[in-house]
Motif scaffolding. Structure first.
Motif, PDB file in Angstrom:
ATOM      1  N   LEU A 287     114.783  48.879  34.646  1.00 12.86           N
ATOM      2  CA  LEU A 287     114.145  47.808  33.883  1.00 12.86           C
ATOM      3  C   LEU A 287     113.956  46.576  34.761  1.00 12.86           C
ATOM      4  N   GLY A 288     114.989  46.253  35.543  1.00 12.06           N
ATOM      5  CA  GLY A 288     114.898  45.116  36.449  1.00 12.06           C
ATOM      6  C   GLY A 288     113.850  45.313  37.532  1.00 12.06           C
TER       7      GLY A 288
ATOM      8  N   VAL B 186     111.695  53.502  30.777  1.00 12.89           N
ATOM      9  CA  VAL B 186     111.636  54.600  29.806  1.00 12.89           C
ATOM     10  C   VAL B 186     111.048  55.855  30.443  1.00 12.89           C
ATOM     11  N   TYR B 187     109.971  55.691  31.212  1.00 10.32           N
ATOM     12  CA  TYR B 187     109.322  56.846  31.835  1.00 10.32           C
ATOM     13  C   TYR B 187     110.254  57.559  32.803  1.00 10.32           C
ATOM     14  N   GLU B 188     110.846  56.817  33.735  1.00 14.31           N
ATOM     15  CA  GLU B 188     111.726  57.435  34.730  1.00 14.31           C
ATOM     16  C   GLU B 188     112.995  58.001  34.105  1.00 14.31           C
TER      17      GLU B 188
ATOM     18  N   ALA C  60     111.154  47.513  45.059  1.00 12.16           N
ATOM     19  CA  ALA C  60     112.217  46.869  44.283  1.00 12.16           C
ATOM     20  C   ALA C  60     113.306  47.878  43.935  1.00 12.16           C
ATOM     21  N   SER C  61     112.903  49.101  43.611  1.00 16.08           N
ATOM     22  CA  SER C  61     113.881  50.149  43.283  1.00 16.08           C
ATOM     23  C   SER C  61     114.773  50.455  44.477  1.00 16.08           C
TER      24      SER C  61
ATOM     25  N   VAL D  58     105.227  40.424  30.465  1.00 17.89           N
ATOM     26  CA  VAL D  58     105.190  41.529  31.418  1.00 17.89           C
ATOM     27  C   VAL D  58     106.589  42.039  31.743  1.00 17.89           C
ATOM     28  N   VAL D  59     107.612  41.186  31.551  1.00 18.85           N
ATOM     29  CA  VAL D  59     108.989  41.607  31.834  1.00 18.85           C
ATOM     30  C   VAL D  59     109.407  42.787  30.956  1.00 18.85           C
ATOM     31  N   PRO D  60     109.294  42.652  29.618  1.00 17.91           N
ATOM     32  CA  PRO D  60     109.643  43.828  28.801  1.00 17.91           C
ATOM     33  C   PRO D  60     108.597  44.936  28.868  1.00 17.91           C
TER      34      PRO D  60
END
Length: 352
Positions: free
Chosen positions: A145-146, A220-222, A120-121, A210-212
């Motif tokens: 986030l998306g 947040v991690y990346e 997806a990224s 699961v979305v948020p």
């Protein structure tokens, strides 16, 4: 002149044949390499999920028991008391009850989630570069986030029946009037007595949650890692890389943010999963005298009844063990995934 033309023609023909042969060879190798890379990525994600979840299995079970217990007869007053009670009544095995089912679900879930996030990224980054016309553009926190939300939805939907069964296996105790004997027995029983739709009961709040949750975990991690590597505000970067402790800290922060926002939906999901189970009231109250109704007409109805009968705080039941669980679990999952990929030689950087 004629001989030179012939030589040039022969040379061109040879070059063409060589190029075609090289192209054919690359064409044969490419698919096998791609398949191997996909398998390595899925394997790394599966290992990360299994290791991280087993490490916090007792807290996971305690969280679910706190979420679904009957408010009219409190059996577990807190995390420490609950863990002591399980240890006293069920022993060591009781603390890990449902973990086999949990791992059977989380291993493929984690594998699909990490792999889906990578894909997806890549897709989102490609579209973003096409739209902006900037070939050097990088993923923003919102785009991450998306991508994370997309990965979470795909992974949750693919493995939801296992999650539903795992919830029921986890809450049953030695005193439960009806016992599921394992994953296969639970799945077949639910299908026979409640129908196939029951396996996806609570799916909507799960997807919404699961979305948020997953989205924020990845975002947040990346984003934290990128910021620390680029700006190095605390001098934590060594040889242009973050230490394991620093990456664990980034994962812990990411997990805390995501689970706090999405937790009420997780509570509603668990309660909806109990609907239709004839022995559910007895299971969640144990030997309790009062058995509250476990019937909900949908996600909104479950929210309303929970808040009306138990107060707003009920939406955060089990938050403490979940927080203690999530901090190391998410951190271990991210770092384990990256370390296994490094060992396997998978060359992919999510932010590329």
């Amino acid at each position: 002149m004629a001989s030179e033309e012939v030589k040039r023609s022969e040379s061109a023909a040879v070059s063409t044949i060589v190029n075609l042969a090289e192209g054919a060879r690359e064409g044969v190798k490419a698919p096998s390499y791609a398949v191997l890379s996909i398998c390595k990525s899925l394997f790394a994600g599966g290992v990360a999920g299994g290791v991280s979840r087993t490490a916090v299995a007792p807290l996971e079970r305690m969280k679910i028991l706190l979420q679904v217990q009957n408010p009219h007869n409190i059996k577990y007053s807190g995390t420490v008391q609950g863990l002591k009670y399980i240890w006293r009544t069920e022993g060591l095995r009781g603390l890990f009850k449902g973990n086999g089912t949990n791992c059977a679900r989380i291993v493929p879930n984690s594998a699909v989630k990490f792999f889906s996030y990578e894909q997806a990224s890549k897709g989102i980054l490609y579209m973003y570069r096409q739209q902006t016309g900037n070939e050097n553009a990088q993923l923003t926190p919102v785009l991450r986030l998306g991508a994370g939300a997309t990965a979470g939805i795909i992974a949750m939907s693919a493995t939801y029946p296992m999650d539903m069964v795992r919830g029921r296996l986890t809450v049953q105790t030695a005193n439960s009037p009806y016992q599921y004997r394992g994953i296969a027995h639970a799945l077949s029983t639910v299908l026979r007595e409640e129908g196939p739709r029951a396996l996806y009961r609570g799916w909507l709040p799960s997807v919404i949650g699961v979305v948020p949750y997953v989205g924020l975990n990845f975002a947040v991690y990346e984003s934290l890692k990128d910021w620390l590597v680029k700006d190095n505000p605390f001098g934590l970067v060594e040889h242009n890389e973050l230490t394991i402790i620093t990456r664990l800290s980034c994962g812990a922060i990411a997990g805390t943010v995501g689970q706090t926002i999405a937790y009420p939906l997780d509570v509603i999901r668990r309660r909806m999963q109990m609907v239709g189970w004839k022995s559910a009231s007895s299971v969640v109250t144990g030997e309790g005298r009062s058995k509250a109704s476990l019937e909900y007409n949908g996600m909104l109805d479950a929210f309303k009844k929970t808040v009306r009968h138990e107060g707003f705080g009920a939406l955060y039941k089990g938050l403490v063990p979940n927080s203690v669980k999530v901090v190391p679990s998410i951190a271990i999952a991210f770092v384990t995934y990256e370390m296994v990929k490094d060992v396997l030689g998978v060359e992919f950087k999510i932010s590329d």
